[in-house]
Design a protein around this motif. Structure first.
Motif, PDB file in Angstrom:
ATOM      1  N   VAL A   1      -3.844  -5.643   2.294  1.00 35.76           N
ATOM      2  CA  VAL A   1      -3.364  -6.480   1.195  1.00 35.76           C
ATOM      3  C   VAL A   1      -2.891  -7.833   1.726  1.00 35.76           C
ATOM      4  CG1 VAL A   1      -1.502  -6.743  -0.506  1.00 35.76           C
ATOM      5  CG2 VAL A   1      -2.753  -4.579  -0.351  1.00 35.76           C
TER       6      VAL A   1
ATOM      7  N   PRO B   1      -1.336  -6.954  -5.985  1.00 34.82           N
ATOM      8  CA  PRO B   1      -1.994  -5.748  -5.466  1.00 34.82           C
ATOM      9  C   PRO B   1      -1.970  -4.619  -6.480  1.00 34.82           C
ATOM     10  CG  PRO B   1       0.225  -5.912  -4.589  1.00 34.82           C
ATOM     11  CD  PRO B   1       0.012  -7.134  -5.449  1.00 34.82           C
TER      12      PRO B   1
ATOM     13  N   THR C   1      -0.403   0.528  -3.556  1.00 42.53           N
ATOM     14  CA  THR C   1      -0.393   0.287  -2.117  1.00 42.53           C
ATOM     15  C   THR C   1       0.541   1.284  -1.455  1.00 42.53           C
ATOM     16  OG1 THR C   1      -0.740  -2.073  -2.553  1.00 42.53           O
ATOM     17  CG2 THR C   1      -0.020  -1.463  -0.335  1.00 42.53           C
TER      18      THR C   1
END
Length: 279
Positions: free
Chosen positions: A227, A198, A201
């Motif tokens: 995600v 990712p 986040t």
């Protein structure tokens, strides 16, 4: 020990139990907690691993009460040999773990020249060593059963030296390469290993590291639930690497093909800035 449903909210109707068990490390916050919530909603029994036993127990009771599943807790510090050994033991026990999510990890809010051996060793033990040990503990049983999966949470940062002076990106480069390599080797056994990479986040990750992210634009942030949802879709498709969200897919493509001088120019990070004397 399994959380008792009568200690939390009354169970509500949900999907039927899958008969499968998932073990999630770093399970009480951020992406780890999002994995636990999603897998619980899908009917998986859970083994949750984190350092904070009190927080772990409360979260387990919440999930067990809400979804009517079995949730066991395993307090462990995966930067230590004893912590890794405790989780390895569970990975080799019954009921078997069908999905391992290696999510626990840290970053350091300091450049390498201001760091210490103790801090850097802890980062490597958690981000690299624990991932290696737990993956190796899980895979023999999975390959014997011809079923199972491992998700190793890496980072977009692992595709280039995007945080000058920080060893975090190097540790995540290892996780991604390791997962791709091992994932190819276990495919013939019906087992999947995938690196989840990712971008930024919204979790407690940066706050815990003492990194001030207040100047980052809102559009750059991802939601942990999104995600996790995209990563599970990619896992089911058999992908070796999952990069959630189109903007980070573009960023990874750029990191792979852009000249290194350009990458270095646009990815400067405040943690890497030191004066001439190195202080």
């Amino acid at each position: 020990m399994p959380a008792s449903p009568d200690q939390g909210p009354s169970p509500v109707a949900g999907p039927p139990a899958t008969g499968r068990t998932a073990l999630v490390t770093g399970a009480t916050a951020g992406i780890g907690a999002a994995f636990a919530r999603r897998l619980a909603a899908e009917g998986h029994d859970l083994v949750l691993v984190a350092r904070d036993a009190v927080r772990l127990t409360g979260f387990a009771e919440e999930l067990s009460g809400r979804h009517g599943i079995s949730v066991a807790t395993l307090p462990a510090d995966l930067s230590t040999d004893d912590g890794c050994a405790a989780v390895e033991q569970r990975l080799g026990a019954d009921p078997p773990v069908d999905l391992l999510v290696n999510n626990a990890g840290i970053s350091l809010n300091q450049p390498f020249l201001r760091s210490s051996v103790a801090d850097e060793t802890r980062l490597l033990r958690l981000n690299v060593h624990a991932v290696l040990r737990l993956t190796l503990a899980a895979l023999p049983g999975m390959t014997a059963r011809r079923h199972g999966a491992v998700i190793n949470v890496s980072s977009v940062a692992g595709f280039g030296p995007v945080m000058p002076g920080s060893t975090y990106s190097a540790s995540k480069a290892w996780v991604t390469n390791f997962s791709e390599s091992v994932g190819q080797s276990v495919r013939p056994y019906g087992v999947r290993v995938m690196a989840l990479c990712p971008g930024y986040t919204r979790t407690e990750f940066h706050q815990r590291a003492g990194i001030n992210m207040s100047k980052m634009p809102r559009w750059i942030w991802l939601a942990a639930d999104d995600v996790v949802a995209e990563s599970l879709r990619d896992l089911r498709k058999g992908r070796l690497v999952s990069v959630p969200d189109w903007k980070y897919k573009l960023a990874v493509a750029a990191l792979r093909v852009a000249p290194q001088r350009l990458v270095h120019a646009v990815t400067r990070d405040a943690r890497g800035r030191i004066d001439r004397d190195g202080y």
